[in-house]
Design an enzyme around this catalytic site. Sequence first.
Site, PDB file in Angstrom:
ATOM      1  N   HIS A   1       0.858  -1.186   0.000  1.00  0.00           N
ATOM      2  CA  HIS A   1       0.000   0.000   0.000  1.00  0.00           C
ATOM      3  C   HIS A   1       0.893   1.235   0.000  1.00  0.00           C
ATOM      4  O   HIS A   1       1.872   1.299   0.745  1.00  0.00           O
ATOM      5  CB  HIS A   1      -0.906  -0.009   1.233  1.00  0.00           C
TER       6      HIS A   1
ATOM      7  N   ARG B   1      -7.251  10.133  -0.448  1.00  0.00           N
ATOM      8  CA  ARG B   1      -6.927  10.538  -1.811  1.00  0.00           C
ATOM      9  C   ARG B   1      -8.181  10.583  -2.679  1.00  0.00           C
ATOM     10  O   ARG B   1      -8.309  11.427  -3.567  1.00  0.00           O
ATOM     11  CB  ARG B   1      -5.888   9.587  -2.403  1.00  0.00           C
TER      12      ARG B   1
END
Length: 536
Positions: free
Chosen positions: A307, A330
Site C-alpha cells: 500500500h 486521496r
Amino acid sequence: MTRRRILSIVFLSIVLIPITAILYHRFTAAISSLGKSSIVHMANPSSPPVIVVGAGLAGLSATYSALQAGAPAVRLLERAPKPGGNSIKASSGINGAPTRYQNAAKYGVDQSFWDDTVRSAGTRLRAESVTEAVRSHRQSLISTLTGHSAAAIDFLVDLGVDLSVVAQLGGHSKPRTHRGAGKTPPGAAIVTTLLNKLKEQHANRFELLTGAEVTKLLTEAERVTGVEYRTATTDTETNATTTTTHTLHGPVVFTTGGFGGDTHGLLAKYRPDLAGLPSTNDPRPGAHTLLSAVGARLVDMESVQVHPTGFVDPANPSARVKFLAAEMLRGEGAVLLYKGKRFVNELDTRERVSEAVMKLLSVEEGGLRQWDVQILLDPGATEAAAGHVGFYLWKGLLQKKKVKELDETTRQTLLEYAAAVRGEVKDPFGRVAFGHWRLGTEEGSGIDEDAEVCIGRVTPIVHFTMGGAVFNERAQVLASEIGEEAKPIQGLWAAGEITGGIHGDNRLGGSSLLECVVFGRIAGEQAAKAALEGKA
C-alpha cells in the site's frame, strides 16, 4: 476465571483498537453488552457444528450465513485474544455496484466494476501466456465477487450498517466504495454490527472461543472432518501456563487471513525483496500450511500488495506496524507530495502509486526502509473525510497548517492542482476525479493563505497478500491447480485473504471487505448444508 468472563474481557478489548477518543466510549458500551453472553451452550450438542476458523469479517459473515441457513450450531475459533482480525482496521470502505447509494444521475448506472477488477488483476489474468482455463477460472471468481457486490451492501445495510457515503478510490472508474457518514470507520462498524446480530439473533447456537489456535485439520477418507486446536490457561496464583489440545468435528470454513504480518515466515519465503518494509498487519504466522497439509493448492503467493500510504508517526517513526492512511483520503481529493511537488496520479492503482513512491530516494530508519512523502488535504477533503481525519489528528499522524506556513514549492503545487480541479488545464498526471477538493477552485480567487490544510508523512507498507488457497465460486478449497479440473476437498471451504485467484497482480481498494462478505456468506451457507446433510 470462567470462560464467560474471559469472553467478556475479549469483547471489551476490541475498544483498545483506537478509533477516536469519542468512539472509545461508544464501543465500550456496545462491546460490553456483547460480552455478557458470548459463550453459550449449543442448542443440540449431538449435532455436528459448522466450524469457522478465524473471526475477522470473512469468519463473521460465514458464521452469520451458516446460522441463517439452518446450521445446528457454529463454533467460531479465533487464535487472537479478541475477534475482528485485520478487518476491524479497514478504513476506506466496501465496494458495491450498482447500489442505492451511488449517484446514477451524475455518473450513470455503474456497470464497470467487473472491467475495473479484470484490469487491476493485470498479467495474471490478461497475459498472452495465460491459458483459457486459467482465465475462465479467475473470471468466474471476479464475476461472483462483483455480481454479488450490490447484494453484499444490501445485506450489511439491512443489518443496520450505515454505508451511505460513496467515494472513488484508485483504479476505479466510478465512485463505488461505501462507508458510513459518521465517525466510525467501516471495518469497525461492520464487525461490531455482525457481532451484535450474532448475539441478538443466534445466541443459543453460536459460540466464540478466542485464544484457540487451530493446529491441524482432521481428515477421514479424503474428507475434512474437523479440527485440532489448542488453548492456553494461566494460573493466576502461580503464573504457570497450561496448554490443552482439543478436537472438534464438523464441516470447516477457513477464514484466517493472509500472511502480510508473517515477516520471517511466508513473506520472507515468497517475497524476500520486501524485507525491511513496515506493515499494517499484526505480526502472526500465515495459516496456509494447514491447508496445504490436506492437499490444498496455493496460487499467486508472490503477489503481495504494497500500500502506498502508511502513516509514519513522528513520535515513533521506526514502528514496524503502522496505521493506514486510508485510500479514501486521496479519493476525497488529497495529494501526495515529494519535496513539495506532486509526482503521480493519486487515484492510480495501489501497485502503480507504490511503484512511483518507491522510485524516489528511500531512507533507513530503525532498520526499516521508508520514504519521506507527504499527504496533504485541503479544507474540502478534510471535511469529507472528517471521521478519519479526526482520528489521525488525535493520534498525531496529521498536523494542521495554514497555507502561508507551507514552503513556496508546495504553495505553487497547490495553485497548479487547483487549476486542474477547476478544469482550466488537464492534470499532468492524468487525474480526472478530485473528490471534494475546493481550495483555490473559485476562478481568479487564488489560494487563501489563511486556509487550513492537514499534512502528514506517509510511506509504502506491506498491506495485503493476493495469494492463497485455490478455490472456486462456491468457496470450496481445491486440491487442483487453478484452471485444472476442479477437485474440491470435501468438508472444507474458505473465504477472505486466505484464498487466492481473485485479485491477480493487484487488489482494488474496497474489495477486501467485499470478498470477505461475498465468499464468507457463500462458504457459510455451503457448510451449513453439509452439516444438515450429515456430511461431516
